[in-house]
Design a protein around this motif. Structure first.
Motif, mmCIF file in Angstrom:
data_model
loop_
_atom_site.group_PDB
_atom_site.id
_atom_site.type_symbol
_atom_site.label_atom_id
_atom_site.label_comp_id
_atom_site.label_asym_id
_atom_site.label_seq_id
_atom_site.Cartn_x
_atom_site.Cartn_y
_atom_site.Cartn_z
ATOM 1 N N GLN A 25 0.888 -1.438 -0.052
ATOM 2 C CA GLN A 25 0.062 -0.180 0.207
ATOM 3 C C GLN A 25 1.009 1.457 -0.126
ATOM 4 O O GLN A 25 0.246 2.403 0.213
ATOM 5 C CB GLN A 25 -0.951 -0.042 1.328
ATOM 6 N N GLY A 26 2.140 1.048 0.170
ATOM 7 C CA GLY A 26 2.859 2.442 -0.293
ATOM 8 C C GLY A 26 3.705 2.727 0.996
ATOM 9 O O GLY A 26 4.245 4.045 1.058
ATOM 10 N N TYR A 27 3.346 2.153 2.100
ATOM 11 C CA TYR A 27 4.126 2.513 3.266
ATOM 12 C C TYR A 27 5.414 1.863 3.594
ATOM 13 O O TYR A 27 5.889 0.897 2.686
ATOM 14 C CB TYR A 27 3.327 2.009 4.671
ATOM 15 N N PRO A 28 6.526 2.311 4.340
ATOM 16 C CA PRO A 28 7.698 1.875 4.418
ATOM 17 C C PRO A 28 7.898 0.496 4.930
ATOM 18 O O PRO A 28 6.785 0.081 5.372
ATOM 19 C CB PRO A 28 8.317 2.824 5.697
ATOM 20 N N PRO A 29 8.861 -0.151 4.722
ATOM 21 C CA PRO A 29 8.973 -1.670 4.933
ATOM 22 C C PRO A 29 9.471 -1.839 6.385
ATOM 23 O O PRO A 29 10.436 -2.374 6.693
ATOM 24 C CB PRO A 29 10.232 -2.043 4.006
ATOM 25 N N PHE A 30 8.317 -1.545 7.288
ATOM 26 C CA PHE A 30 8.543 -1.747 8.490
ATOM 27 C C PHE A 30 8.793 -3.407 8.906
ATOM 28 O O PHE A 30 8.336 -4.300 8.120
ATOM 29 C CB PHE A 30 7.332 -1.294 9.592
ATOM 30 N N GLU A 31 9.426 -3.807 9.961
ATOM 31 C CA GLU A 31 9.395 -5.398 10.087
ATOM 32 C C GLU A 31 8.087 -5.716 10.745
ATOM 33 O O GLU A 31 7.051 -5.060 11.147
ATOM 34 C CB GLU A 31 10.432 -5.424 11.259
ATOM 35 N N GLU A 32 7.909 -6.975 10.510
ATOM 36 C CA GLU A 32 6.619 -7.705 10.536
ATOM 37 C C GLU A 32 6.798 -8.200 12.115
ATOM 38 O O GLU A 32 7.871 -8.864 12.448
ATOM 39 C CB GLU A 32 6.004 -8.791 9.384
ATOM 40 N N ASP A 33 5.646 -8.016 12.643
ATOM 41 C CA ASP A 33 5.827 -8.436 14.245
ATOM 42 C C ASP A 33 4.971 -10.008 14.127
ATOM 43 O O ASP A 33 4.671 -10.407 13.125
ATOM 44 C CB ASP A 33 5.063 -7.670 15.179
ATOM 45 N N GLU A 34 5.086 -10.590 15.368
ATOM 46 C CA GLU A 34 4.559 -12.009 15.379
ATOM 47 C C GLU A 34 2.921 -12.106 14.906
ATOM 48 O O GLU A 34 2.687 -13.095 14.600
ATOM 49 C CB GLU A 34 4.719 -12.604 16.610
ATOM 50 N N ALA A 35 2.314 -11.115 15.120
ATOM 51 C CA ALA A 35 0.855 -11.192 14.587
ATOM 52 C C ALA A 35 0.552 -10.721 13.208
ATOM 53 O O ALA A 35 -0.693 -10.541 12.780
ATOM 54 C CB ALA A 35 0.044 -10.198 15.596
ATOM 55 N N GLY A 36 1.670 -10.392 12.445
ATOM 56 C CA GLY A 36 1.330 -10.266 11.142
ATOM 57 C C GLY A 36 1.276 -8.447 10.918
ATOM 58 O O GLY A 36 0.559 -8.176 9.696
ATOM 59 N N TRP A 37 1.440 -7.770 11.962
ATOM 60 C CA TRP A 37 1.308 -6.265 11.705
ATOM 61 C C TRP A 37 2.717 -5.702 11.717
ATOM 62 O O TRP A 37 3.791 -6.294 12.095
ATOM 63 C CB TRP A 37 0.688 -5.741 13.049
ATOM 64 N N PRO A 38 2.571 -4.478 11.299
ATOM 65 C CA PRO A 38 4.044 -3.855 11.491
ATOM 66 C C PRO A 38 4.561 -3.510 12.527
ATOM 67 O O PRO A 38 3.761 -3.377 13.774
ATOM 68 C CB PRO A 38 3.682 -2.400 10.429
ATOM 69 N N HIS A 39 5.690 -3.575 12.873
ATOM 70 C CA HIS A 39 6.370 -3.330 14.146
ATOM 71 C C HIS A 39 6.005 -1.805 14.559
ATOM 72 O O HIS A 39 6.364 -0.883 13.947
ATOM 73 C CB HIS A 39 7.876 -3.396 14.067
ATOM 74 N N ALA A 40 5.119 -1.828 15.613
ATOM 75 C CA ALA A 40 4.331 -0.536 16.180
ATOM 76 C C ALA A 40 5.480 0.502 16.516
ATOM 77 O O ALA A 40 5.320 1.675 16.317
ATOM 78 C CB ALA A 40 3.542 -0.815 17.358
ATOM 79 N N GLY A 41 6.711 0.118 17.260
ATOM 80 C CA GLY A 41 7.828 0.954 17.522
ATOM 81 C C GLY A 41 8.167 1.559 16.495
ATOM 82 O O GLY A 41 8.436 2.684 16.434
ATOM 83 N N GLN A 42 8.509 0.661 15.371
ATOM 84 C CA GLN A 42 9.075 1.440 14.037
ATOM 85 C C GLN A 42 8.258 2.530 13.559
ATOM 86 O O GLN A 42 8.441 3.575 12.836
ATOM 87 C CB GLN A 42 9.489 0.323 13.263
ATOM 88 N N VAL A 43 6.726 2.022 13.465
ATOM 89 C CA VAL A 43 5.831 2.856 13.077
ATOM 90 C C VAL A 43 5.971 4.313 13.754
ATOM 91 O O VAL A 43 5.798 5.387 13.175
ATOM 92 C CB VAL A 43 4.551 2.334 13.057
ATOM 93 N N VAL A 44 5.987 4.115 15.140
ATOM 94 C CA VAL A 44 5.855 5.386 15.859
ATOM 95 C C VAL A 44 7.272 6.421 15.628
ATOM 96 O O VAL A 44 7.034 7.427 15.301
ATOM 97 C CB VAL A 44 5.896 5.194 17.488
ATOM 98 N N ARG A 45 8.394 5.742 15.709
ATOM 99 C CA ARG A 45 9.415 6.395 15.166
ATOM 100 C C ARG A 45 9.503 6.968 13.741
ATOM 101 O O ARG A 45 10.070 8.136 13.621
ATOM 102 C CB ARG A 45 10.530 5.549 15.206
ATOM 103 N N TYR A 46 9.015 6.334 12.761
ATOM 104 C CA TYR A 46 8.866 6.833 11.449
ATOM 105 C C TYR A 46 8.052 8.229 11.436
ATOM 106 O O TYR A 46 8.596 9.073 10.832
ATOM 107 C CB TYR A 46 8.416 5.873 10.357
ATOM 108 N N PHE A 47 6.990 7.976 11.863
ATOM 109 C CA PHE A 47 5.945 9.278 11.730
ATOM 110 C C PHE A 47 6.504 10.102 13.066
ATOM 111 O O PHE A 47 6.036 11.651 12.702
ATOM 112 C CB PHE A 47 4.535 8.895 12.075
ATOM 113 N N ARG A 48 7.094 10.122 13.976
ATOM 114 C CA ARG A 48 7.641 11.134 14.775
ATOM 115 C C ARG A 48 8.521 11.812 14.263
ATOM 116 O O ARG A 48 8.524 12.972 14.333
ATOM 117 C CB ARG A 48 8.262 10.395 16.098
ATOM 118 N N GLN A 49 9.550 11.290 13.418
ATOM 119 C CA GLN A 49 10.481 11.892 12.683
ATOM 120 C C GLN A 49 9.939 12.933 11.620
ATOM 121 O O GLN A 49 10.643 13.658 11.331
ATOM 122 C CB GLN A 49 11.500 10.825 12.271
#
Length: 437
Positions: A25-49
């Motif tokens: 869908q065009g979002y950055p290649p965040f790592e995948e967590d164990e539940a199949g979602w993007p790594h929430a911490g990496q998401v927060v860091r990306y949008f914080r910056q």
């Protein structure tokens, strides 16, 4: 040539299909967590910056820590190890504050293949939520810090901070949905804090407005414990303001007693005892038997062990003895008051310093009423430094009334009384008054 291009396109589509859905869908290649979602911490860091401060610089971890009311280290652990992201309300706050698409934080259903394309996203721009968001956990932590400041010294200088938080809570409430009860409870507690600080500054009318709002919120939530605490604070305000309107709250409080947690019940019984003793004295009545029952019942409740604070209401056996002494003095029984008042130094760095100072003032008052002026002056002088450091206007007023009483007594010309007056007058010059909330 055409076949090679078609083959390359097929390979590109195959690679895209094997990528996580957020990359598709065009979002950055965040790592995948164990539940199949993007790594929430990496998401927060990306949008914080990508969030900008007024000076154009991007938000740092320290900026996000201030917004959340947590430490910078906690933000670092959040971004690296997803610590502190198990709260749905915190994720909502982060999504709204940093303009994170909710789906990236698990706040919406995982999309299928028919998600919004990157090209369309570029056309409509990022989703930005313009309403103000409130993280309940951060608001609760800030409330705790404000209470700690008030107990240790004074929160007068931080009333504007409480006012700002209440404004944010009022704005967020209509949008909070499942968090509405939690935010409404926090709002009531911020009103209680503001009212308590203003009461201590003798701003009784402003304090009453806050306590009235806290009572209404507690009734709206049908939270009997919160209502009990609000009534306890409100009756205290009426008592310090010498206002008989507290009798109506006293009646309501009595009707609630059996439904309250033990600590709140004890706190209300203590407050009822002090207020009803004062009312009886104003009316020229002797009502000690009913007043004594209030304190005896409170002592019984508190003697079962240490009880955890409820909505920041702190009550213990010492508090019960101090207020029992106040009730006895109010009814003219000064010797009996001295027999129960705890002799603790108001200058101690630990413990409830405001309570210790109040006990010293009460003892000084009892000794003055008994004509033991030298002891009265000594105790009053001991209480002054703590009261001035706490900037407790209500206790300073008590000391000034006591000083006037001593000045009008046969001991009035003594240098100790002049010294007492000088100590009260000196440190308070040029002090700004409290901010209204």
């Amino acid at each position: 040539m055409q076949q090679a291009a078609e083959g390359a396109a097929r390979e590109e589509r195959a690679r895209a299909a094997s990528c996580p859905w957020w990359v598709q869908q065009g979002y950055p290649p965040f790592e995948e967590d164990e539940a199949g979602w993007p790594h929430a911490g990496q998401v927060v860091r990306y949008f914080r910056q990508r969030k900008r401060r007024p000076d154009g610089k991007c938000w740092t971890q320290a900026d996000l820590a201030r917004a959340l009311g947590i430490s910078e280290r906690a933000v670092r652990n959040m971004e690296e190890r997803k610590e502190g992201l198990d709260s749905i309300s915190r994720r909502r706050f982060l999504a709204e504050t940093l303009a994170i698409p909710p789906v990236l934080l698990g706040l919406a259903e995982m999309p299928g293949s028919g998600g919004v394309s990157a090209a369309l996203r570029e056309q409509v721009g990022p989703a930005v939520i313009t309403r103000r968001a409130v993280d309940p956990e951060a608001a609760a932590q800030r409330l705790e810090a404000l209470y700690h400041t008030h107990w240790r010294q004074t929160a007068v200088a931080r009333l504007a901070e409480a006012k700002q938080m209440m404004s944010m809570l009022y704005e967020a409430l209509p949008w909070a949905r499942s968090d509405q009860p939690k935010l409404a409870s926090l709002l009531a507690q911020y009103h209680l804090l503001s009212g308590e600080v203003l009461r201590d500054q003798q701003c009784f009318q402003e304090a009453e407005e806050h306590f009235a709002k806290a009572v209404r919120w507690a009734q709206h939530l049908d939270d009997v414990a919160l209502l009990g605490v609000a009534l306890e604070r409100r009756i205290t305000n009426w008592y310090d303001a010498h206002d008989l309107r507290g009798s109506r709250d006293a009646e309501e409080a009595r009707s609630l007693l059996r439904r309250l947690p033990p600590l709140v019940q004890a706190g209300l019984l203590i407050r009822l005892g002090v207020f009803e003793a004062w009312v009886a004295a104003q009316q020229g009545k002797v009502a000690w038997s009913s007043v004594a029952r209030c304190f005896d019942q409170a002592m019984t409740l508190l003697s079962h062990g240490s009880l955890e604070p409820v909505y920041h209401l702190r009550v213990d056996l010492t508090r019960c003895l101090v207020d029992r002494g106040a009730a006895l003095i109010g009814m003219g029984w000064n010797k009996e008051a001295l027999a129960v008042l705890p002799a603790e130094s108001p200058t101690e760095e630990t413990g409830p310093r405001r309570q210790h100072a109040y006990a010293a003032i009460l003892m000084a008052q009892a000794y003055a009423n008994l004509g033991q002026y030298e002891m009265s002056v000594m105790l009053a002088q001991e209480a002054i430094p703590a009261v001035q450091q706490l900037q407790s206007a209500v206790n300073l007023a008590r000391l000034k009334c006591l000083t006037d009483q001593l000045a009008a007594s046969p001991f009035g010309s003594a240098p100790e009384v002049a010294r007492l007056r000088a100590l009260l007058a000196g440190p308070r010059r040029g002090k700004p008054g409290p901010q209204s909330v």
